[in-house]
Write a protein that holds these residues in place. Sequence first.
Motif, PDB file in Angstrom:
ATOM      1  N   THR A 194       0.847  -1.190   0.000  1.00  0.00           N
ATOM      2  CA  THR A 194       0.000   0.000   0.000  1.00  0.00           C
ATOM      3  C   THR A 194       0.884   1.241   0.000  1.00  0.00           C
ATOM      4  N   GLU A 195       0.593   2.148  -0.910  1.00  0.00           N
ATOM      5  CA  GLU A 195       1.446   3.325  -1.017  1.00  0.00           C
ATOM      6  C   GLU A 195       1.077   4.391   0.017  1.00  0.00           C
ATOM      7  N   TYR A 196       2.100   4.976   0.594  1.00  0.00           N
ATOM      8  CA  TYR A 196       1.935   6.091   1.528  1.00  0.00           C
ATOM      9  C   TYR A 196       2.775   7.259   1.061  1.00  0.00           C
ATOM     10  N   GLN A 197       2.368   8.440   1.472  1.00  0.00           N
ATOM     11  CA  GLN A 197       3.229   9.598   1.281  1.00  0.00           C
ATOM     12  C   GLN A 197       3.429  10.233   2.650  1.00  0.00           C
ATOM     13  N   PRO A 198       4.520   9.923   3.277  1.00  0.00           N
ATOM     14  CA  PRO A 198       4.712  10.313   4.685  1.00  0.00           C
ATOM     15  C   PRO A 198       5.338  11.692   4.823  1.00  0.00           C
ATOM     16  N   PRO A 199       5.288  12.226   6.053  1.00  0.00           N
ATOM     17  CA  PRO A 199       6.021  13.463   6.329  1.00  0.00           C
ATOM     18  C   PRO A 199       7.518  13.218   6.172  1.00  0.00           C
ATOM     19  N   LEU A 200       8.234  14.256   5.799  1.00  0.00           N
ATOM     20  CA  LEU A 200       9.685  14.124   5.644  1.00  0.00           C
ATOM     21  C   LEU A 200      10.415  14.494   6.926  1.00  0.00           C
ATOM     22  N   MET A 201       9.660  14.953   7.913  1.00  0.00           N
ATOM     23  CA  MET A 201      10.251  15.223   9.217  1.00  0.00           C
ATOM     24  C   MET A 201       9.493  14.424  10.261  1.00  0.00           C
ATOM     25  N   VAL A 202      10.230  13.983  11.267  1.00  0.00           N
ATOM     26  CA  VAL A 202       9.580  13.225  12.344  1.00  0.00           C
ATOM     27  C   VAL A 202       9.991  13.799  13.693  1.00  0.00           C
ATOM     28  N   ASN A 203       9.195  13.493  14.703  1.00  0.00           N
ATOM     29  CA  ASN A 203       9.541  13.946  16.047  1.00  0.00           C
ATOM     30  C   ASN A 203      10.497  12.959  16.718  1.00  0.00           C
ATOM     31  N   ALA A 205      10.177  10.989  19.290  1.00  0.00           N
ATOM     32  CA  ALA A 205       9.654   9.667  19.646  1.00  0.00           C
ATOM     33  C   ALA A 205       9.747   8.721  18.456  1.00  0.00           C
ATOM     34  N   SER A 206       9.481   9.230  17.274  1.00  0.00           N
ATOM     35  CA  SER A 206       9.545   8.389  16.086  1.00  0.00           C
ATOM     36  C   SER A 206      10.983   7.982  15.770  1.00  0.00           C
ATOM     37  N   GLU A 235      11.482   4.559   6.003  1.00  0.00           N
ATOM     38  CA  GLU A 235      11.267   3.531   7.022  1.00  0.00           C
ATOM     39  C   GLU A 235      10.812   4.159   8.339  1.00  0.00           C
ATOM     40  N   VAL A 236      11.368   5.309   8.660  1.00  0.00           N
ATOM     41  CA  VAL A 236      11.073   5.918   9.962  1.00  0.00           C
ATOM     42  C   VAL A 236       9.601   6.305  10.086  1.00  0.00           C
ATOM     43  N   PRO A 237       9.080   7.173   9.205  1.00  0.00           N
ATOM     44  CA  PRO A 237       7.652   7.488   9.354  1.00  0.00           C
ATOM     45  C   PRO A 237       6.743   6.284   9.098  1.00  0.00           C
ATOM     46  N   ILE A 238       7.095   5.451   8.150  1.00  0.00           N
ATOM     47  CA  ILE A 238       6.193   4.344   7.792  1.00  0.00           C
ATOM     48  C   ILE A 238       6.094   3.326   8.923  1.00  0.00           C
ATOM     49  N   THR A 239       7.225   2.936   9.475  1.00  0.00           N
ATOM     50  CA  THR A 239       7.172   1.961  10.565  1.00  0.00           C
ATOM     51  C   THR A 239       6.460   2.566  11.771  1.00  0.00           C
ATOM     52  N   ASN A 240       6.659   3.854  11.980  1.00  0.00           N
ATOM     53  CA  ASN A 240       6.033   4.525  13.117  1.00  0.00           C
ATOM     54  C   ASN A 240       4.520   4.674  12.985  1.00  0.00           C
ATOM     55  N   LEU A 241       4.028   4.463  11.781  1.00  0.00           N
ATOM     56  CA  LEU A 241       2.580   4.424  11.589  1.00  0.00           C
ATOM     57  C   LEU A 241       1.970   3.411  12.564  1.00  0.00           C
ATOM     58  N   ALA A 380       5.141  -7.956  17.243  1.00  0.00           N
ATOM     59  CA  ALA A 380       5.214  -8.308  15.824  1.00  0.00           C
ATOM     60  C   ALA A 380       6.662  -8.216  15.343  1.00  0.00           C
ATOM     61  N   HIS A 381       6.925  -8.766  14.195  1.00  0.00           N
ATOM     62  CA  HIS A 381       8.230  -8.595  13.570  1.00  0.00           C
ATOM     63  C   HIS A 381       8.128  -7.528  12.480  1.00  0.00           C
ATOM     64  N   THR A 382       9.152  -6.704  12.382  1.00  0.00           N
ATOM     65  CA  THR A 382       9.159  -5.691  11.326  1.00  0.00           C
ATOM     66  C   THR A 382      10.332  -5.942  10.390  1.00  0.00           C
ATOM     67  N   LEU A 383      10.089  -5.651   9.119  1.00  0.00           N
ATOM     68  CA  LEU A 383      11.130  -5.787   8.107  1.00  0.00           C
ATOM     69  C   LEU A 383      11.048  -4.583   7.186  1.00  0.00           C
ATOM     70  N   ASN A 384      12.180  -4.253   6.608  1.00  0.00           N
ATOM     71  CA  ASN A 384      12.109  -3.239   5.566  1.00  0.00           C
ATOM     72  C   ASN A 384      13.239  -3.397   4.585  1.00  0.00           C
ATOM     73  N   GLY A 385      13.074  -2.742   3.460  1.00  0.00           N
ATOM     74  CA  GLY A 385      14.111  -2.801   2.443  1.00  0.00           C
ATOM     75  C   GLY A 385      13.945  -1.640   1.491  1.00  0.00           C
ATOM     76  N   SER A 386      15.049  -1.276   0.846  1.00  0.00           N
ATOM     77  CA  SER A 386      14.971  -0.246  -0.171  1.00  0.00           C
ATOM     78  C   SER A 386      14.542  -0.919  -1.465  1.00  0.00           C
TER      79      SER A 386
END
Length: 423
Positions: A194-203, A205-206, A235-241, A380-386
Amino acid sequence: MLQISFIRDNKQIVIDALKKKNFDSENTIERILDVDVTRRATQKKLDDTLADSKSLAREIGNMMKTGMKDQANILREKTADLKITVKELQEKLALLEGEQNSLLVLLPNIPHDSVPAGKTPEDNEVAEQQGSIPDLSDNALPHWELTLKYDIIDFEAGTKITGAGFPVYKGKGAKLQRALINFFLDEAIQAGYTEYQPPLMVNEASAYATGQLPDKDGQMYHATIDNLYLIPTAEVPITNLFRDIILQESQLPIKSTAYSACFRREAGSYGKDVRGLNRLHQFDKVEIVQVTTPEKSYETLEEMRQYVTGILRKLELPFRILKLCGGDISFASAMTYDMEVFSTAQKRWLEVSSISNFETFQSNRMKLRYKDKEGKITLAHTLNGSALALPRIVAALLENNQHKEGIRIPKALVPYTGFDNIS
RNA sequence: GGAGAGAUGGCCGAGUGGUCGAAGGCGCACGCCUGGAAAGUGUGUAUACCUCACAAGGGUAUCAAGGGUUCGAAUCCCUUUCUCUCCGCCA
């Protein structure tokens, strides 16, 4: 972050496993377990004291109601001591929890059993190699000369308006960027992400939850006025979702993808590593992220590897896949594959993707859990990749596909670029 | 940026100092009812930590977050964050 209960029950296993990451954890773990014992005892004492003071308050309440004011006042005096004790214990507990946490955060993730031992990138295992390396003449140009020759990337303009490592893409170069981003996103969507368009800045906690803080403080651009960090990867904003969320098992796996610009300070990099597109402060990347169960996460890792392999094939790039050794694997990862494409004019492999299984390392920090069929709550387990990072893909495309009349665009990309040659 | 209102469980929504982890409803789960379903009806339905055998049972905390007042706080006070309304500014 490793779970304290796991360390408690598997002290030696953890120490041994972390040796594979060349991390001597023995002292830290001893200290953690020490603190843990005191912490739990303190917790117990606090809880008991609190229970006492609660029942006293209840008694006083009842007496007030029934008009036994004098008795109530006598009891009231008894509460003073309890209050002091509670305060002391609370402060002590907070201190202990703080110490335990700050120690736990220092421990890297445990590598998977199958991760090869090793100290340097030389010790990585080549898991797979595909595609033939084109035979170019000796006067093949490196990409930083090609971009100049065809006027598609202006490094100097970027330096002027911002600084080194911030290139300006121009004309067909800019279009190629856009084409690659769309191609990568379309592929991911087709594969069920699923495509997301996340913020480019995070706080803060994220940044903490995905492990950038505190381990990689200084590698991110930090907007101090608002205390926000420019993301080094989507990865940072998306995983923090999924931070602080309890999912149902039936919702898993969750497959997300996002394009984002990525910002990295890259403090300490130098030399040929940073030439041209090899290492930038700002670059574009499409990231894929999955959240799944512990049972399926390694299957998922292989699936993601196959997925990235497929894209590289469509781009007709020669590539190899490395299974990273303990010494080269990242802090948070349990197992990582690096995908590298061959850059013919530079005669070197360039990393274009890194696919990792973090197991519960991230989910423990961010409290990402799911409820299984029996109703049990599990991390849960998390994974990511470019999938993929653009600059080095562009570098390899330019170098490998150069010919007398320009640069050939791979077939899969032509519908996106609208041209099949850069000249 | 200025002024005001607000933040309660998966959701809606009661609750302005006393035994409230929190009424009621919805949703969900299981059971009864049914040929089957709907309706009806009964029961259950948060998370973390500690104790403990990751059982049962028990304890503690949590009503945005943090601090304070009080014998006792979802309820009172302070700070922060966020949301909404109005004004200003603006792509």
